[in-house]
Design a protein around this motif. Sequence first.
Motif, short mmCIF file in Angstrom:
data_model
loop_
_atom_site.label_atom_id
_atom_site.label_comp_id
_atom_site.label_asym_id
_atom_site.label_seq_id
_atom_site.Cartn_x
_atom_site.Cartn_y
_atom_site.Cartn_z
N ALA A 38 1.05 -1.14 -0.14
CA ALA A 38 0.14 0.31 0.02
C ALA A 38 0.75 1.15 0.10
CB ALA A 38 -1.10 0.47 1.50
N VAL A 39 0.49 2.11 -0.98
CA VAL A 39 1.76 3.68 -0.82
C VAL A 39 0.68 4.14 -0.96
CG1 VAL A 39 2.74 4.78 -2.18
CG2 VAL A 39 3.30 2.03 -2.17
N GLY A 40 0.71 5.76 -0.08
CA GLY A 40 -0.22 6.90 -0.05
C GLY A 40 0.63 8.44 -0.19
N ALA A 41 0.18 9.18 0.03
CA ALA A 41 0.78 10.72 0.22
C ALA A 41 0.35 11.53 0.00
CB ALA A 41 2.25 10.60 -1.26
N ASP A 42 0.08 12.37 1.08
CA ASP A 42 -0.02 13.94 0.84
C ASP A 42 0.42 14.74 -0.25
OD1 ASP A 42 2.16 15.27 1.89
OD2 ASP A 42 1.58 16.49 3.23
N HIS A 43 -0.26 15.73 -0.29
CA HIS A 43 0.41 17.15 -1.48
C HIS A 43 1.79 16.92 -1.61
CE1 HIS A 43 -0.22 19.45 2.27
NE2 HIS A 43 0.74 20.07 1.47
N ALA A 44 2.54 17.02 -0.33
CA ALA A 44 3.74 17.68 -0.28
C ALA A 44 4.23 15.71 -0.58
CB ALA A 44 4.36 17.76 0.96
N GLY A 60 -4.13 -7.23 6.53
CA GLY A 60 -3.84 -7.98 5.68
C GLY A 60 -3.94 -7.92 4.04
N GLN A 61 -4.69 -6.68 4.02
CA GLN A 61 -5.48 -6.71 2.43
C GLN A 61 -3.88 -6.13 1.81
OE1 GLN A 61 -6.89 -2.70 2.19
NE2 GLN A 61 -6.97 -3.12 -0.35
N VAL A 62 -2.87 -5.83 2.62
CA VAL A 62 -1.45 -5.71 1.76
C VAL A 62 -0.26 -5.84 3.00
CG1 VAL A 62 -1.61 -3.84 0.66
CG2 VAL A 62 -1.38 -3.59 3.13
N GLU A 63 1.17 -6.35 2.25
CA GLU A 63 2.56 -7.24 3.16
C GLU A 63 2.81 -5.71 4.22
OE1 GLU A 63 4.48 -10.27 1.59
OE2 GLU A 63 3.19 -9.64 -0.39
N ILE A 64 3.40 -4.46 3.13
CA ILE A 64 3.34 -3.17 3.72
C ILE A 64 2.88 -2.02 3.58
CG2 ILE A 64 5.76 -4.93 4.32
CD1 ILE A 64 6.84 -3.31 1.89
N GLY A 65 3.13 -1.18 3.89
CA GLY A 65 2.80 -0.15 3.67
C GLY A 65 4.21 0.87 3.65
N ILE A 66 3.46 1.95 2.40
CA ILE A 66 4.85 3.18 2.54
C ILE A 66 4.04 4.31 2.53
CG2 ILE A 66 6.51 4.40 1.01
CD1 ILE A 66 7.44 1.25 -0.32
N LEU A 67 4.08 5.37 3.64
CA LEU A 67 3.42 7.28 3.13
C LEU A 67 4.83 7.73 3.04
CD1 LEU A 67 1.82 5.91 6.52
CD2 LEU A 67 0.57 6.69 3.85
N VAL A 68 4.67 8.78 2.48
CA VAL A 68 5.51 9.42 2.06
C VAL A 68 4.55 11.00 2.22
CG1 VAL A 68 6.90 11.22 0.03
CG2 VAL A 68 6.16 9.12 0.25
N CYS A 69 5.39 12.40 2.96
CA CYS A 69 4.96 13.54 3.23
C CYS A 69 5.52 13.86 2.67
CB CYS A 69 3.88 13.49 4.51
SG CYS A 69 4.69 13.58 6.22
N GLY A 70 5.95 15.47 3.56
CA GLY A 70 6.93 16.63 3.95
C GLY A 70 7.68 16.24 4.35
N SER A 71 7.96 15.93 5.10
CA SER A 71 9.73 15.46 6.69
C SER A 71 9.25 13.79 7.08
CB SER A 71 9.06 16.78 7.70
OG SER A 71 7.88 15.35 8.46
N GLY A 72 7.56 13.62 7.11
CA GLY A 72 7.85 11.50 7.29
C GLY A 72 7.32 12.39 8.51
N VAL A 73 7.23 12.57 9.18
CA VAL A 73 6.71 12.88 11.24
C VAL A 73 5.95 13.10 11.20
CG1 VAL A 73 7.15 13.85 13.21
CG2 VAL A 73 9.27 14.48 11.14
#
Length: 154
Positions: A4-10, A57-70
């Motif tokens: 799963a991958v998701g990100a905000d506008h930054a 359990g829909q995915v094995e791992i996820g990745i999130l991206v935002c401006g700082s990641g914090v």
Amino acid sequence: MKIAVGADHAGVPLNERIIETLRAEGHDIVDFGTHDASQPDDYPDYARLVGEAVRNGQVEIGILVCGSGVGACVAANKLRGVRAALCSDTYSAHQSREHDDCNVLCLGARVVGPELALEIVRAFVHARFTGEERHLRRLRKVADIERNERDARS
């Protein structure tokens, strides 16, 4: 691997590169967006979507991206069963999976360049939890903290 991958506008430009790279490497991507950097939005919305996909359990791992990641990391870690790691180097990325069984990688698009970010993603994706007793013992203690926090709110 299903990711799963998701990100905000930054995080949009970096997120697009990550998705493109992971698909080219044969991974199945569940894309929660966003794809429009001109529209302000809120990282907790994407952290919830990605975190729930991992937890359910829909995915094995996820990745999130935002401006700082914090912010994405803080929000994702509010979900029970999600262990999100903010990484800006490859060592932390693979170590977070191998020792801490982290299941969500958080990246700061304004912190790491795209090439390093892709190396970090690959390190996280290819690493596996070792299952060593010392790591299991520590994860049980983390689960106890989570359980006790939930009970304290009741």
